[in-house]
Design an enzyme around this catalytic site. Sequence first.
Site, PDB file in Angstrom:
ATOM      1  N   SER A 236      -4.758   3.959  -4.685  1.00 46.67           N
ATOM      2  CA  SER A 236      -4.352   2.599  -5.017  1.00 46.67           C
ATOM      3  C   SER A 236      -5.275   1.595  -4.309  1.00 46.67           C
ATOM      4  CB  SER A 236      -2.883   2.388  -4.662  1.00 46.67           C
ATOM      5  OG  SER A 236      -2.381   1.219  -5.272  1.00 46.67           O
ATOM      6  N   GLU A 351       0.660   6.001 -14.860  1.00 49.48           N
ATOM      7  CA  GLU A 351       0.465   4.940 -13.867  1.00 49.48           C
ATOM      8  C   GLU A 351       1.296   3.707 -14.203  1.00 49.48           C
ATOM      9  OE1 GLU A 351      -1.538   5.060 -11.208  1.00 49.48           O
ATOM     10  OE2 GLU A 351      -3.026   6.628 -11.586  1.00 49.48           O
ATOM     11  N   HIS A 427       2.269   6.381 -10.646  1.00 48.01           N
ATOM     12  CA  HIS A 427       1.277   5.881  -9.698  1.00 48.01           C
ATOM     13  C   HIS A 427       1.627   6.371  -8.293  1.00 48.01           C
ATOM     14  CE1 HIS A 427      -1.739   3.164  -8.079  1.00 48.01           C
ATOM     15  NE2 HIS A 427      -0.838   2.624  -7.262  1.00 48.01           N
TER      16      HIS A 427
END
Length: 955
Positions: A236, A351, A427
Amino acid sequence: MSTPFRPTGVRRVLRRVNHLLGMSGVILAAICAAGPIGAQAAPQVQTGYGLVEGEAGPDGLEVFRGVAYAAAPVGPLRWRAPLPPVRWSGVRAAHDFSPDCPQPPPPPGESGAQTSRGRGQSEDCLTLNIWTTARHASGPLPVMVWIHGGGFQSGSGAISDYDGAGFARAGVVLVTINYRLGPLGFLVHPDLTAEASYHSSGNYGLLDQIAALKWIQQNIAAFGGDARRVTIFGESAGSTAISILQASPLARGLFARVIGESTSQLDAAAGLLGRQSLEQAEQHGKTYAASLGAATLEQLRELPVEALVRSSTFFWPLDPDGYVLPEEVYSAFEHGHQNDVPTLVGSNSAEGVNLRVPWINPDPSEKAAFRRLYPRPDEPAVFTDVVAWQMQSWASLQARTGHSPSYLYLFDHPTPARGGAPTAALHGAEIVYVFRNFDFVPRPWTPADRLIGERMAAYWINFARDGDPNGAGLARWPALDTHAPEVMKFDSDAHAVAAPRQDAFRLIDTYFARRRPPGAADAVADPGILNINLSANGPALAASVPDIALNPRDPHQIAVVWRFVALDDALAAGESGSLCHLSVSTDGGSSFADSQVDWGLPDTPHCNAPFVDFGGAGDLYIGATLVGLNGKPPIGRAVVRRSLDDGRTWSRTVDAIGTDTQERFEPNAAIAQDARYTPWDGARGVVDRETGTVFVSGGYPAPPGGKEHSQRFYTASSDGGGSFGPIRAYGNVEWPQRWDSHLVAAHGRLAFAYIAGAVPQPSAACPCVVFASSADRGTTLQRHFVTAVTQLDTLVHYPALAAHPYLKDTYALALVSEDARQVLALTSSDDGASWKTSIVRQPQDVVRVSRPALAFTPEGALVVLWRGYHVDQSYDVYVAVGAGPEHLVAPVRLSLASSRVPAGLASQYAVRGDFINVVAADSHFVHAAWTDWRNGSASVYYGRVPLARLMMSMH
């Protein structure tokens, strides 16, 4: 592969109690890492700032927590670039995680938040944590540095999901770091810009990451890590930071590979704040300061940290800021300016379910195309595809403009939910699999989950170790081919498949391309021009004096030799001040494997002026000048070695010329006798591919005994470099050798070009350039005057020489004009008796030139390479090709970015004398190597340009 250490049931209970009580995990950290009480003595390691004491765990594991890599950024240091830690005496305990960097608490009721084991929060948070088993390893271990996510607003290196024990037990030194977050890490403000020496502000969190990587380069060897094999990886925002570091010149040489998991900064328009200029970001910072009631920078620095992080104002890295990022990240990769290292990146298949960022806002003209793919503009597939585009763009640009390979993955394994039902690959879902920290995350994990974790960890560790994720027992992971991209898909197992949703990739690529600054495409470097930094060294070392050779039997094999030379006392006591390296490419120059040359002669450890050449059968020769500075007198020798198997094994090192081989020197009235007893320099070596004769030269580089000339010697071998005959001098009484020289061998003849001494010949003033040739293996020389010179600066006169590939007695020379403004190309077709001079046309912005090199293509075209300086004293490397000197027009810039020698170093011989450029050519490409200064350090660069590209510039 070892499995991670799993806490006992009691420890699980304690962890759960800590979580329920809202504690920071201090008890858990102490118990999980301590192992059996009293089992081992606490390990102590000496860093460059003081002694630290960690904790010993089971199976040889050692953990060092909360080690400071920078000074606390508090008080007047708030919003400044990080400073080194303050040195300490005695032993500093590294048993506990440090406080996390200040950040807002998670939203009320948010479930699934990661648990940090940090001791609360504090601005004094610039620390790192190390897991290692190196005391039980046979040599230095690869290093992996985890950069945590959290949107640059939250997160910590002490989060339990990132525990490094599993990686450490698998043979990796694992490091996690903290860095400044939110407004403390990324505030841009005009007053901060005004006070900074680099005239920008913001990106302090990125500067923290760079400082941590510098600390690791300087200290990780003490923890058993290999500083040459540092992999940075993150997820991330951590992955986004890694894409920025790969694009930043400030991070050059600080890592050898990168792994990015889900999101990147491959287009500033996709950032959470959109594209911002420095002025726009400064206005954003002024609005933030005003919301806190702070009218001045002093008032901002006096505010309690709690007030700063309570604000809901969002902060993000500034791209570009003119310092960490001189250009946008996408532009850096597009132009080939990135740190060119092996790259492994990817994303997850869902995601967009939990990462819903407004990246896409189509114009009316674009909505129809988007609607065909995404009927609803807010559906998860939009966000999932944007992240996939970010990662594939990262890998594709690295593959297109870099020389190190890139690898792409897709994580598509369903993850158990706390209630038991599997969920999609959200995610961040891959983190627990990569670290194999299943027992830190309370979910109903299955054997299938643990199998995928073992697979992913194996690929990640292989990549950290070798720059290639592939290894025994694993499905093959192909390097990315931009024409037919494949991904390694992790679902029920691991297997390579065609990259999915390429229609979405093309649509999103077009969307962001329209939003890049106007004219950005005009600055794109020619995609046919490739550059590789062969040395990637730090500022304490200079890389220099390269040589290059092409294998006549294998057009894909290229060899470059070069050296590291100490410019200060950074090398540890007892190490040699200069080390020679061999870099070999087997794919035509797209990538190189490097090895340090071990000559096996400990009495002469200092290596200088390395050379390389291939024989007619593809046999490889390397040599150099070796010097032992402790001898009385010092020992100096020009040596050579031979390999018959592409450098895998080598013959013994043979003395071609040495200060301790006096019996082989031929008497010569032109030389001072003490030149034979002085340290040596300037070794060169070539092979006549027609006869197999090996020629080696070497000599003293400065006037011995106060005489007016130095001396070079040469010798020949007829048995492949196994033994050498008499040692002869270049010069004679009429033209004693004075300074730099070059030699070539072709068609059964040896030829030299050298700077002759002060003795004049009739009708020609000397110093001068002399050409000498021999048809009897160097036994006798025929010398010819070429041209007079007065400027003997080594940056101006280095008489590069090349022999025509099929016209006997035809040679070319490259010199610099007396005013240093022009490169001169000279040709002779009568064995040097007469010479024709042509001027090589210069680009308009070149005001001075130096260090030309030249070569012939196999078809007889002439190639000239040189260094061109601009008005601001920056320089670039240029190349031109033509049927002859008079046709050398429209030069092409081979370097991808201008460089500059650091102030104060330009006058040192170690820098001036090492500005050597070398060039070679085959039927398709021009290949070159040169010394290049970037960011205060010198590197050896390899460059390649298609001949077709150069020929096009002629018309």
